[in-house]
Design a protein around this motif. Structure first.
Motif, PDB file in Angstrom:
ATOM      1  N   THR A 290      -4.896  27.927  -0.037  1.00  0.00           N
ATOM      2  CA  THR A 290      -6.068  27.412   0.702  1.00  0.00           C
ATOM      3  C   THR A 290      -5.735  26.629   1.692  1.00  0.00           C
ATOM      4  O   THR A 290      -6.200  26.520   2.815  1.00  0.00           O
ATOM      5  CB  THR A 290      -7.239  26.918  -0.045  1.00  0.00           C
ATOM      6  N   ARG A 291      -4.906  25.589   1.665  1.00  0.00           N
ATOM      7  CA  ARG A 291      -4.458  24.589   2.372  1.00  0.00           C
ATOM      8  C   ARG A 291      -3.593  25.282   3.482  1.00  0.00           C
ATOM      9  O   ARG A 291      -3.860  25.056   4.717  1.00  0.00           O
ATOM     10  CB  ARG A 291      -3.423  23.363   1.732  1.00  0.00           C
ATOM     11  N   LEU A 292      -2.859  26.387   2.972  1.00  0.00           N
ATOM     12  CA  LEU A 292      -1.874  26.987   3.909  1.00  0.00           C
ATOM     13  C   LEU A 292      -2.718  27.724   4.965  1.00  0.00           C
ATOM     14  O   LEU A 292      -2.808  27.369   6.114  1.00  0.00           O
ATOM     15  CB  LEU A 292      -1.064  27.689   3.238  1.00  0.00           C
ATOM     16  N   ILE A 293      -3.797  28.216   4.181  1.00  0.00           N
ATOM     17  CA  ILE A 293      -4.741  28.925   5.288  1.00  0.00           C
ATOM     18  C   ILE A 293      -5.347  28.073   6.268  1.00  0.00           C
ATOM     19  O   ILE A 293      -5.591  28.367   7.512  1.00  0.00           O
ATOM     20  CB  ILE A 293      -5.698  29.841   4.349  1.00  0.00           C
ATOM     21  N   LYS A 294      -6.026  26.754   5.599  1.00  0.00           N
ATOM     22  CA  LYS A 294      -6.636  25.934   6.492  1.00  0.00           C
ATOM     23  C   LYS A 294      -5.792  25.476   7.728  1.00  0.00           C
ATOM     24  O   LYS A 294      -5.989  25.537   8.837  1.00  0.00           O
ATOM     25  CB  LYS A 294      -6.822  24.765   5.805  1.00  0.00           C
ATOM     26  N   VAL A 295      -4.392  25.042   7.307  1.00  0.00           N
ATOM     27  CA  VAL A 295      -3.527  24.639   8.278  1.00  0.00           C
ATOM     28  C   VAL A 295      -3.146  25.863   9.484  1.00  0.00           C
ATOM     29  O   VAL A 295      -3.107  25.486  10.684  1.00  0.00           O
ATOM     30  CB  VAL A 295      -2.004  24.482   7.531  1.00  0.00           C
ATOM     31  N   ILE A 296      -3.017  27.092   9.019  1.00  0.00           N
ATOM     32  CA  ILE A 296      -2.776  28.083  10.101  1.00  0.00           C
ATOM     33  C   ILE A 296      -3.989  28.391  10.771  1.00  0.00           C
ATOM     34  O   ILE A 296      -3.908  28.609  12.176  1.00  0.00           O
ATOM     35  CB  ILE A 296      -2.517  29.506   9.312  1.00  0.00           C
ATOM     36  N   PHE A 297      -5.248  28.249  10.225  1.00  0.00           N
ATOM     37  CA  PHE A 297      -6.505  28.467  10.981  1.00  0.00           C
ATOM     38  C   PHE A 297      -6.966  27.116  11.770  1.00  0.00           C
ATOM     39  O   PHE A 297      -7.899  27.333  12.594  1.00  0.00           O
ATOM     40  CB  PHE A 297      -7.521  28.975  10.264  1.00  0.00           C
ATOM     41  N   ALA A 298      -6.289  26.084  11.652  1.00  0.00           N
ATOM     42  CA  ALA A 298      -6.756  24.587  12.329  1.00  0.00           C
ATOM     43  C   ALA A 298      -6.962  24.874  13.821  1.00  0.00           C
ATOM     44  O   ALA A 298      -7.873  24.642  14.343  1.00  0.00           O
ATOM     45  CB  ALA A 298      -5.935  23.790  11.846  1.00  0.00           C
ATOM     46  N   PRO A 299      -5.823  25.394  14.547  1.00  0.00           N
ATOM     47  CA  PRO A 299      -6.017  25.642  15.842  1.00  0.00           C
ATOM     48  C   PRO A 299      -6.949  26.623  16.397  1.00  0.00           C
ATOM     49  O   PRO A 299      -7.643  26.303  17.212  1.00  0.00           O
ATOM     50  CB  PRO A 299      -4.394  26.212  16.209  1.00  0.00           C
ATOM     51  N   VAL A 300      -7.105  27.620  15.590  1.00  0.00           N
ATOM     52  CA  VAL A 300      -7.937  28.572  15.964  1.00  0.00           C
ATOM     53  C   VAL A 300      -9.524  27.846  15.916  1.00  0.00           C
ATOM     54  O   VAL A 300     -10.431  28.077  16.773  1.00  0.00           O
ATOM     55  CB  VAL A 300      -8.042  29.660  14.918  1.00  0.00           C
ATOM     56  N   ARG A 301      -9.933  26.972  14.741  1.00  0.00           N
ATOM     57  CA  ARG A 301     -11.176  26.383  14.629  1.00  0.00           C
ATOM     58  C   ARG A 301     -11.149  25.447  15.762  1.00  0.00           C
ATOM     59  O   ARG A 301     -12.374  25.312  16.462  1.00  0.00           O
ATOM     60  CB  ARG A 301     -11.014  25.724  13.373  1.00  0.00           C
ATOM     61  N   LEU A 302     -10.179  24.733  16.159  1.00  0.00           N
ATOM     62  CA  LEU A 302     -10.312  23.777  17.329  1.00  0.00           C
ATOM     63  C   LEU A 302     -10.531  24.458  18.877  1.00  0.00           C
ATOM     64  O   LEU A 302     -11.428  24.060  19.464  1.00  0.00           O
ATOM     65  CB  LEU A 302      -8.904  23.084  17.526  1.00  0.00           C
ATOM     66  N   ILE A 303      -9.784  25.685  18.857  1.00  0.00           N
ATOM     67  CA  ILE A 303     -10.118  26.448  19.939  1.00  0.00           C
ATOM     68  C   ILE A 303     -11.774  26.989  20.119  1.00  0.00           C
ATOM     69  O   ILE A 303     -12.244  26.860  20.973  1.00  0.00           O
ATOM     70  CB  ILE A 303      -9.217  27.710  20.281  1.00  0.00           C
ATOM     71  N   TRP A 304     -12.133  27.359  19.124  1.00  0.00           N
ATOM     72  CA  TRP A 304     -13.435  27.890  18.852  1.00  0.00           C
ATOM     73  C   TRP A 304     -14.321  26.874  19.122  1.00  0.00           C
ATOM     74  O   TRP A 304     -15.346  27.094  19.722  1.00  0.00           O
ATOM     75  CB  TRP A 304     -13.371  28.446  17.470  1.00  0.00           C
ATOM     76  N   ALA A 305     -13.842  25.561  18.655  1.00  0.00           N
ATOM     77  CA  ALA A 305     -15.043  24.525  18.795  1.00  0.00           C
ATOM     78  C   ALA A 305     -15.268  23.976  20.234  1.00  0.00           C
ATOM     79  O   ALA A 305     -16.222  23.730  20.852  1.00  0.00           O
ATOM     80  CB  ALA A 305     -14.819  23.271  17.933  1.00  0.00           C
ATOM     81  N   ALA A 306     -13.808  24.102  20.805  1.00  0.00           N
ATOM     82  CA  ALA A 306     -13.855  23.654  22.425  1.00  0.00           C
ATOM     83  C   ALA A 306     -14.814  24.797  23.024  1.00  0.00           C
ATOM     84  O   ALA A 306     -15.355  24.472  23.899  1.00  0.00           O
ATOM     85  CB  ALA A 306     -12.493  23.502  22.784  1.00  0.00           C
ATOM     86  N   TRP A 307     -14.383  26.044  22.919  1.00  0.00           N
ATOM     87  CA  TRP A 307     -15.069  27.185  23.425  1.00  0.00           C
ATOM     88  C   TRP A 307     -16.532  27.006  23.363  1.00  0.00           C
ATOM     89  O   TRP A 307     -17.173  27.270  24.357  1.00  0.00           O
ATOM     90  CB  TRP A 307     -14.614  28.379  22.761  1.00  0.00           C
ATOM     91  N   ARG A 308     -17.024  26.855  22.091  1.00  0.00           N
ATOM     92  CA  ARG A 308     -18.584  26.567  21.900  1.00  0.00           C
ATOM     93  C   ARG A 308     -19.291  25.703  22.789  1.00  0.00           C
ATOM     94  O   ARG A 308     -20.374  25.587  23.080  1.00  0.00           O
ATOM     95  CB  ARG A 308     -18.851  26.532  20.516  1.00  0.00           C
ATOM     96  N   ARG A 309     -18.169  24.360  23.150  1.00  0.00           N
ATOM     97  CA  ARG A 309     -18.729  23.178  23.642  1.00  0.00           C
ATOM     98  C   ARG A 309     -19.162  23.691  25.041  1.00  0.00           C
ATOM     99  O   ARG A 309     -19.639  22.919  25.831  1.00  0.00           O
ATOM    100  CB  ARG A 309     -17.974  22.142  23.639  1.00  0.00           C
ATOM    101  N   LEU A 310     -18.272  24.793  25.774  1.00  0.00           N
ATOM    102  CA  LEU A 310     -18.342  25.311  27.314  1.00  0.00           C
ATOM    103  C   LEU A 310     -19.975  25.623  27.596  1.00  0.00           C
ATOM    104  O   LEU A 310     -20.686  26.318  26.809  1.00  0.00           O
ATOM    105  CB  LEU A 310     -17.485  26.135  27.651  1.00  0.00           C
ATOM    106  N   ALA A 311     -20.239  25.329  28.872  1.00  0.00           N
ATOM    107  CA  ALA A 311     -21.380  25.813  29.351  1.00  0.00           C
ATOM    108  C   ALA A 311     -21.450  27.610  29.553  1.00  0.00           C
ATOM    109  O   ALA A 311     -20.370  28.134  29.531  1.00  0.00           O
ATOM    110  CB  ALA A 311     -21.992  25.270  30.574  1.00  0.00           C
ATOM    111  N   LEU A 312     -22.514  28.056  29.100  1.00  0.00           N
ATOM    112  CA  LEU A 312     -22.449  29.704  29.346  1.00  0.00           C
ATOM    113  C   LEU A 312     -21.831  30.172  30.624  1.00  0.00           C
ATOM    114  O   LEU A 312     -21.038  31.005  30.369  1.00  0.00           O
ATOM    115  CB  LEU A 312     -24.116  30.027  29.113  1.00  0.00           C
ATOM    116  N   HIS A 313     -22.338  29.698  31.748  1.00  0.00           N
ATOM    117  CA  HIS A 313     -21.591  30.064  32.795  1.00  0.00           C
ATOM    118  C   HIS A 313     -20.180  30.055  32.976  1.00  0.00           C
ATOM    119  O   HIS A 313     -19.305  30.824  33.472  1.00  0.00           O
ATOM    120  CB  HIS A 313     -22.082  29.614  34.112  1.00  0.00           C
ATOM    121  N   THR A 314     -19.676  28.850  32.447  1.00  0.00           N
ATOM    122  CA  THR A 314     -18.070  28.805  32.358  1.00  0.00           C
ATOM    123  C   THR A 314     -17.491  29.675  31.291  1.00  0.00           C
ATOM    124  O   THR A 314     -16.600  30.449  31.666  1.00  0.00           O
ATOM    125  CB  THR A 314     -17.691  27.344  31.590  1.00  0.00           C
ATOM    126  N   GLN A 315     -18.240  30.130  30.231  1.00  0.00           N
ATOM    127  CA  GLN A 315     -17.781  30.974  29.387  1.00  0.00           C
ATOM    128  C   GLN A 315     -17.586  32.480  29.902  1.00  0.00           C
ATOM    129  O   GLN A 315     -16.739  33.064  29.805  1.00  0.00           O
ATOM    130  CB  GLN A 315     -18.693  31.223  28.122  1.00  0.00           C
TER     131      GLN A 315
END
Ligand code: ASP
Length: 455
Positions: free
Chosen positions: A2-27
């Motif tokens: 599970t740690r390996l999976i977490k490490v692999i998906f860490a960047p995806v989660r980061l990108i997703w978190a950043a994406w969700r913070r963008l305003a709708l028109h920017t998205q």
């Protein structure tokens, strides 16, 4: 593990978190650029790859279509509710007549202006003179079938009945077949009738229609949450399958259309919004961008109508009675980009087929382009059958439209932008002169549209 999976998906989660913070028109803007970039790259490097087709058919297109359908399913109830409430809200019928007349005059003025600009540019550049007859024949042969299909779909049936059909025999049937002009007519008459009914009877019905309008606005909110992905999907499918080489073959024609649309939007609409609306064009364009992107990605004024109403009310602060009245009318009757496009296309094809059009005939082309733009449906390629009518009227073979069909989708995306934003300029003008709206009411800060009551 599970740690390996977490490490692999860490960047995806980061990108997703950043994406969700963008305003709708920017998205949405990001969806547009990413979709276009991915589509153009797929077209250039892997046009025939099965996975590109698979992705287009099973991921991008379905997502795009769901977004489009979510918007389209709101259109009939939205038009009914907003026009009825708009007319009833304007109060007395004389005011409805005045505002309606003024709106239509403004539409005619803008549409004539844009068609004239198109005709002027096409005369200046003569894009049809340089087209090699062999290429013309090749294009003609490739797209003739499609052109005949358009003609069979009713291209030549324009006439007095086109106007008679605005009055629906059965409003439910008109709604079921998405015949917006007929729905609009029914709603206009219905709203007008309500103003003549005693208040005690009209009030409860109006309250119900208000509730309907508010619920529809919520649905549009859901749809707009999908917009970044829907826009990505729609743009990916068009750009990954488009025959880009055709663009250069018809380069001069494409350039005249695009330059014309750009000049009309950037100078024409900006001047109109400044002169008639008293609004700074830069502010206008910043507020209108979500409408412009939705128009570009859907190629449909009808599908963009819900977004346009939302932008008008929430970004430009236009009163709902004006937005709900002017914008549905505009989505079906005011197509500035389309009339410019029609003028350019008819003259271009006349040049290609060696038909010499004197000044008098060119004036007729302008007038017909305006009428046809009023009659064109606000759907992708809605104006094509009507262009065939104009071609036939001025002595150019209607199937000649086959020559430009291959590039039409891209040009359709572009012409729908002035079609939709032109309606917003009309709403600004009417709001200012009829509803006490002032440019200072435009929201100064940048933010996403939030839900408001439809009326
Ligand atoms: N796609 C355009 C619109 O919906 C109509 C057209 O020019 O074909 O506004």
């Amino acid at each position: 593990m599970t740690r390996l999976i977490k490490v692999i998906f860490a960047p995806v989660r980061l990108i997703w978190a950043a994406w969700r913070r963008l305003a709708l028109h920017t998205q949405i803007l990001a969806g547009l650029f990413l979709g276009a970039a991915a589509g153009v790259a797929a077209n250039a490097f892997a046009a025939d790859a099965t996975w590109v087709r698979w992705f287009g058919d099973n991921v991008a297109n379905p997502v795009g279509q769901i977004f489009l359908r979510m918007l389209l399913m709101t259109v009939v109830p939205l038009v009914f509710a907003s026009i009825t409430l708009g007319v009833a809200g304007l109060g007395d019928l004389r005011k409805v007549g005045r505002v309606g007349g003024k709106t239509l005059l403004y539409f005619l003025f803008c549409t004539t202006l844009s068609a004239t600009l198109g005709i002027f540019l096409v005369n200046l550049v003569d894009p049809g003179q340089g087209l090699d007859p062999a290429i013309r024949q090749q294009l003609f042969d490739t797209y003739r079938g499609q052109a005949q299909g358009l003609q069979a779909a009713g291209g030549t049936q324009f006439g007095i009945n086109t106007f008679v059909n605005i009055v629906p025999r059965n409003p439910i049937q008109a709604a079921a077949s998405l015949d917006l002009l007929a729905v609009l007519f029914f709603a206009l008459v219905f709203g007008a009738a309500l103003t003549l009914v005693p208040d005690t009877k009209a009030r409860p019905l109006l309250a119900v229609i208000e509730g309907l309008g508010e619920a529809i606005v919520k649905i549009i909110d859901f749809a707009m949450k999908l917009a970044p992905y829907g826009v990505f999907g729609l743009i990916f499918v068009v750009t990954s399958r488009f025959g880009w080489t055709l663009l250069s073959t018809l380069g001069a024609y494409v350039a005249v259309v695009l330059v014309g649309l750009f000049l009309y939007a950037s100078i024409g609409l900006s001047a109109l919004v400044r002169i008639f609306g008293g609004l700074n064009p830069l502010v206008f364009w910043r507020k209108a961008r979500v409408s412009a992107i939705t128009a570009f990605s859907t190629s449909s004024s009808s599908a963009t109508l819900p977004t346009n109403i939302k932008v008008a009310e929430q970004e430009l602060g236009i009163p709902p009675t004006v937005a709900g009245f002017v914008l549905p009318l505009g989505a079906t009757m005011n197509m500035n980009g389309t009339s410019l496009y029609e003028g350019v296309t008819v003259l271009f094809l006349a040049q290609v087929f060696g038909v010499d059009l004197a000044l008098g005939q060119q004036v007729i082309v302008v007038l017909l382009s305006v009428i046809m733009a009023v009659g064109a449906a606000g759907v992708p390629g809605g104006s094509l059958p009507l262009i065939m009518v104009v071609l036939g009227t001025v002595g150019v073979p209607p199937e000649g439209i086959a020559v430009i069909l291959g590039v039409d989708r891209i040009l359709d995306m572009c012409r729908t932008i002035p079609n939709v934003t032109g309606d917003l300029t009309a709403a600004v003008f009417i709001a200012r002169t009829e509803a006490g709206w002032k440019p200072t009411m435009v929201r100064a800060e940048r933010r996403d549209p939030q839900p408001v009551a439809a009326a």
